[in-house]
Enzyme design. Structure first.
Site, mmCIF file in Angstrom:
data_model
loop_
_atom_site.group_PDB
_atom_site.id
_atom_site.type_symbol
_atom_site.label_atom_id
_atom_site.label_comp_id
_atom_site.label_asym_id
_atom_site.label_seq_id
_atom_site.Cartn_x
_atom_site.Cartn_y
_atom_site.Cartn_z
ATOM 1 N N GLY A 1 5.658 20.129 4.399
ATOM 2 C CA GLY A 1 6.619 19.259 5.063
ATOM 3 C C GLY A 1 6.000 18.396 6.160
ATOM 4 O O GLY A 1 4.861 18.606 6.572
ATOM 5 N N THR A 2 6.810 17.424 6.621
ATOM 6 C CA THR A 2 6.313 16.449 7.595
ATOM 7 C C THR A 2 6.003 17.099 8.948
ATOM 8 O O THR A 2 5.054 16.692 9.633
ATOM 9 C CB THR A 2 7.334 15.312 7.793
ATOM 10 O OG1 THR A 2 8.638 15.881 7.981
ATOM 11 C CG2 THR A 2 7.382 14.386 6.596
ATOM 12 N N ARG B 1 5.216 10.805 -8.777
ATOM 13 C CA ARG B 1 5.734 9.825 -9.737
ATOM 14 C C ARG B 1 4.797 8.634 -9.961
ATOM 15 O O ARG B 1 5.016 7.816 -10.847
ATOM 16 C CB ARG B 1 7.129 9.352 -9.298
ATOM 17 C CG ARG B 1 8.206 10.368 -9.665
ATOM 18 C CD ARG B 1 9.558 9.933 -9.187
ATOM 19 N NE ARG B 1 9.722 10.220 -7.756
ATOM 20 C CZ ARG B 1 10.737 9.767 -7.023
ATOM 21 N NH1 ARG B 1 11.653 9.004 -7.571
ATOM 22 N NH2 ARG B 1 10.814 10.074 -5.748
ATOM 23 N N ALA C 1 -34.918 -35.146 -21.448
ATOM 24 C CA ALA C 1 -34.012 -34.240 -22.160
ATOM 25 C C ALA C 1 -34.816 -33.278 -23.020
ATOM 26 O O ALA C 1 -35.795 -33.651 -23.647
ATOM 27 C CB ALA C 1 -33.050 -35.054 -23.019
ATOM 28 N N ASP D 1 2.680 5.806 3.887
ATOM 29 C CA ASP D 1 3.137 5.109 2.680
ATOM 30 C C ASP D 1 4.321 4.191 2.967
ATOM 31 O O ASP D 1 5.088 3.869 2.077
ATOM 32 C CB ASP D 1 3.475 6.115 1.581
ATOM 33 C CG ASP D 1 4.537 7.116 2.028
ATOM 34 O OD1 ASP D 1 5.008 7.026 3.177
ATOM 35 O OD2 ASP D 1 4.887 7.985 1.215
ATOM 36 N N TYR E 1 -35.258 -15.534 -14.061
ATOM 37 C CA TYR E 1 -35.549 -14.113 -14.240
ATOM 38 C C TYR E 1 -36.501 -13.934 -15.403
ATOM 39 O O TYR E 1 -36.243 -14.417 -16.512
ATOM 40 C CB TYR E 1 -34.226 -13.381 -14.517
ATOM 41 C CG TYR E 1 -34.332 -11.886 -14.589
ATOM 42 C CD1 TYR E 1 -34.965 -11.154 -13.586
ATOM 43 C CD2 TYR E 1 -33.780 -11.188 -15.665
ATOM 44 C CE1 TYR E 1 -35.050 -9.775 -13.661
ATOM 45 C CE2 TYR E 1 -33.856 -9.811 -15.738
ATOM 46 C CZ TYR E 1 -34.494 -9.102 -14.735
ATOM 47 O OH TYR E 1 -34.580 -7.740 -14.809
ATOM 48 N N ARG F 1 -20.845 -17.856 -7.999
ATOM 49 C CA ARG F 1 -21.160 -16.464 -7.645
ATOM 50 C C ARG F 1 -21.670 -16.371 -6.202
ATOM 51 O O ARG F 1 -21.953 -17.384 -5.558
ATOM 52 C CB ARG F 1 -22.148 -15.910 -8.666
ATOM 53 C CG ARG F 1 -21.466 -15.697 -10.037
ATOM 54 C CD ARG F 1 -22.457 -15.381 -11.115
ATOM 55 N NE ARG F 1 -23.275 -14.228 -10.753
ATOM 56 C CZ ARG F 1 -24.432 -13.930 -11.345
ATOM 57 N NH1 ARG F 1 -24.917 -14.709 -12.306
ATOM 58 N NH2 ARG F 1 -25.103 -12.870 -10.970
HETATM 59 C C1 UD1 Z 1 11.040 11.591 5.511
HETATM 60 C C2 UD1 Z 1 12.047 12.023 6.581
HETATM 61 C C3 UD1 Z 1 13.343 11.234 6.383
HETATM 62 C C4 UD1 Z 1 13.066 9.747 6.440
HETATM 63 C C5 UD1 Z 1 12.006 9.379 5.400
HETATM 64 C C6 UD1 Z 1 11.591 7.945 5.549
HETATM 65 C C7 UD1 Z 1 11.533 14.363 6.999
HETATM 66 C C8 UD1 Z 1 11.959 15.761 6.802
HETATM 67 N N1 UD1 Z 1 12.294 13.423 6.446
HETATM 68 O O1 UD1 Z 1 11.575 12.006 4.279
HETATM 69 O O2 UD1 Z 1 14.259 11.575 7.408
HETATM 70 O O3 UD1 Z 1 14.246 9.024 6.205
HETATM 71 O O4 UD1 Z 1 10.819 10.180 5.581
HETATM 72 O O5 UD1 Z 1 10.765 7.587 4.488
HETATM 73 O O6 UD1 Z 1 10.545 14.125 7.651
HETATM 74 N N2 UD1 Z 1 3.671 14.131 4.154
HETATM 75 C C9 UD1 Z 1 2.561 14.905 4.436
HETATM 76 N N3 UD1 Z 1 2.634 16.237 4.246
HETATM 77 C C10 UD1 Z 1 3.747 16.863 3.813
HETATM 78 C C11 UD1 Z 1 4.882 16.080 3.521
HETATM 79 C C12 UD1 Z 1 4.817 14.711 3.723
HETATM 80 O O7 UD1 Z 1 1.522 14.382 4.835
HETATM 81 O O8 UD1 Z 1 3.732 18.104 3.690
HETATM 82 C C13 UD1 Z 1 3.596 12.675 4.379
HETATM 83 C C14 UD1 Z 1 3.767 11.874 3.110
HETATM 84 O O9 UD1 Z 1 2.499 11.557 2.546
HETATM 85 C C15 UD1 Z 1 4.464 10.625 3.620
HETATM 86 C C16 UD1 Z 1 5.250 11.089 4.825
HETATM 87 O O10 UD1 Z 1 4.693 12.332 5.207
HETATM 88 O O11 UD1 Z 1 3.520 9.666 4.035
HETATM 89 C C17 UD1 Z 1 6.734 11.240 4.536
HETATM 90 O O12 UD1 Z 1 6.889 12.239 3.565
HETATM 91 P P1 UD1 Z 1 7.986 12.187 2.449
HETATM 92 O O13 UD1 Z 1 7.869 13.376 1.594
HETATM 93 O O14 UD1 Z 1 7.983 10.871 1.794
HETATM 94 O O15 UD1 Z 1 9.308 12.341 3.359
HETATM 95 P P2 UD1 Z 1 10.772 12.068 2.903
HETATM 96 O O16 UD1 Z 1 11.272 13.236 2.157
HETATM 97 O O17 UD1 Z 1 10.853 10.754 2.240
HETATM 98 CA CA CA Z 2 9.398 9.087 1.486
#
Ligand code: UD1
Ligand code: CA
Length: 460
Positions: A78-79, A16, A423, A104, A387, A333
């Site tokens: 995923g995380t 987004r 001057a 972030d 210069y 500068r």
């Molecule tokens: C995650 C948590 C949620 C929590 C929230 C807080 C999980 C499943 N959920 O959700 O419980 O309340 O953060 O903000 O963990 N990232 C990666 N690789 C990936 C996915 C994410 O590096 O494959 C990084 C993102 O850049 C970010 C962080 O992990 O910095 C969190 O990812 P994001 O997708 O924002 O997690 P949420 O769905 O918000």
């Molecule tokens: Ca998030």
């Protein structure tokens, strides 16, 4: 050396944001969010850091520039999957604890990190989730508490009606016993509505192993704040901006109105200084006491002394001493040194020059690559001609010199102590102390010139 380490998740894109830049690289008060997170770790004395990069990973790699280890998550699954990419790094610190942070969520602070580690260790937890209680928990993982810690974190998309009412949420920051983290990562399965490897599932996994999961509720409710889009980023900037301004107010800095005032985190300002609207203070800028800065100044990596007034000034990488008055519409500068008591007036540019004590450069003048003594007076419209189209050269002006209006000083050239330039003079040779340099064409009057011209036109 500490066995504790941190993994910062920065693989996400942030669709987004509508940008090629990975979300953690977006800036809050002039610094990438990722840098805020790194600094919080460093302040908590955690220096073993691994950053998981993914989307446009080269941008993060170039920014980190080998300061810390980075690992690539090729597919964003995923995380939990993100943390798995750091397995080799984690194995180096297997006897300690691992802090997992989101790249972030910039407002994680060293106090929260340190206090949650104390809690984590004193309770002998396998995982300690850093949580926050919020008014609107929508979108966050909900914390399911038990008598003895927590039993699960349920994501928004997987939560039932009762669970959705829970206001204690997962900040996305955690402490793990590293060896338990490695074990539970092996057990993660993408069995959820998003088909992702959720790091949050490690909570139920460690409990299944007979180990303990618990939550540490942070005092700082901003720890959860992140940005999903530009509006969110603007909100983070607003929070950080007012936080910094409030700290300066506590230190005795005056703000009649905070409109358009942006002060980066490392800026230092003395008491009784007033900052006026439209002023941006960046980098390692230091401002002394009893100054008036603004309106509309942009000051970067510059040291300003006491009792100095800057009005519509831009200044970069320079030193401006005490009791100086500069502006309006002045550009200082890099590598300039404006000494005490100077007055620099409208439409003056100074570059890579020293301006001695009590010297006045009042109007429409360029001073570049010059060493100017004290008590010098520049007339209006002077230029140091530094210069020649291929190389730069310096101009030297002694103490008490008087540079007449519209003087050109063709560098390299020296004007001696107490010397004058008339001057309109173009100075091509050194001027001895106390001498006058004058270089002008012969002055002529042609009587009735205009009348003769008119007559001639009439005849034609
Ligand atoms: C995650 C948590 C949620 C929590 C929230 C807080 C999980 C499943 N959920 O959700 O419980 O309340 O953060 O903000 O963990 N990232 C990666 N690789 C990936 C996915 C994410 O590096 O494959 C990084 C993102 O850049 C970010 C962080 O992990 O910095 C969190 O990812 P994001 O997708 O924002 O997690 P949420 O769905 O918000
Ligand atoms: Ca998030």
């Amino acid at each position: 050396m500490s066995q504790n380490c941190a993994v910062i998740l920065a693989g996400g894109q942030g669709k987004r944001m509508k940008s090629d830049m990975p979300k953690p690289m977006f800036k809050v008060l002039g610094e990438p969010m990722l840098e805020w997170v790194i600094k919080a770790c460093e302040e908590a004395k955690i220096n073993n850091i691994c950053i998981v990069k993914g989307f446009n990973s080269n941008i993060i790699e170039e920014y980190i520039n080998s300061r810390y280890k980075t690992v690539l998550q090729e597919q964003r699954l995923g995380t939990g999957h993100a943390v798995m990419q750091s397995n080799d790094f984690l194995k180096e610190y297997i006897e300690g604890n691992t802090l997992v942070l989101c790249g972030d969520a910039p407002f994680i602070d060293n106090e929260t990190i340190e206090n949650s580690l104390d809690y984590h260790q004193s309770k002998d937890n396998s995982v300690t989730v850093i949580t926050s209680v919020v008014g609107n928990p929508f979108g966050y993982g909900r914390i399911i508490r038990s008598n003895n810690g927590i039993t699960a974190i349920v994501e928004q998309k997987d939560a039932n009606e009762e669970e959705q009412k829970i206001c204690e949420i997962n900040s996305g920051a955690y402490w793990f016993k590293t060896k338990d983290l490695l074990k539970s990562l092996e057990e993660l399965k993408p069995n959820n509505s998003q088909g992702e490897y959720y790091l949050t599932d490690t909570v139920s996994i460690v409990i299944g192993m007979g180990l303990k999961a618990d939550a540490f509720a942070s005092q700082n409710s901003n720890v959860v704040l992140g940005a999903n889009d530009r509006k969110g980023l603007n909100m983070l900037n607003q929070v950080a901006r007012m936080d910094v301004i409030n700290k300066h107010m506590e230190n005795g800095v005056n703000f009649v109105c905070t409109d358009g005032i942006i002060i980066e985190r490392d800026v230092v300002i003395g008491a009784n200084t007033e900052i006026l609207p439209g002023t941006i203070l960046k980098g390692n800028t230091v401002i002394g006491e009893n100054c008036v800065i603004g309106p509309n100044c942009l000051i970067e990596n510059t040291k300003v002394g006491d009792n100095t007034k800057l009005n519509y000034v831009q200044a970069y990488e320079s030193v401006i001493e005490d009791n100086v008055k500069i502006g309006p519409f002045v550009h200082i500068r890099p590598d300039s040194h404006i000494k005490s008591g100077c007055k620099i007036g409208d439409f003056v540019e100074v570059k890579n020059s020293v301006i001695g004590n009590n010297t006045a450069v009042a109007h429409l003048t360029y001073v570049g690559d010059s060493d100017v003594g004290s008590n010098v007076n520049f007339g209006c419209g002077c230029v140091t001609v530094n210069y020649d189209g291929s190389k730069k050269a310096r101009t030297t002006i002694g103490d008490n010199a008087f540079i007449g209006c519209n003087t050109n000083l063709i560098a390299p050239v020296t004007v001696g102590n107490g010397a004058y330039t008339a001057a309109g003079t173009t100075v091509t040779k050194n001027v001895p102390d106390n001498a006058l340099a004058i270089e002008r064409g012969e002055f002529k009057i042609k009587e009735d010139f205009a009348l003769r011209k008119l007559k001639k036109r009439h005849k034609d």
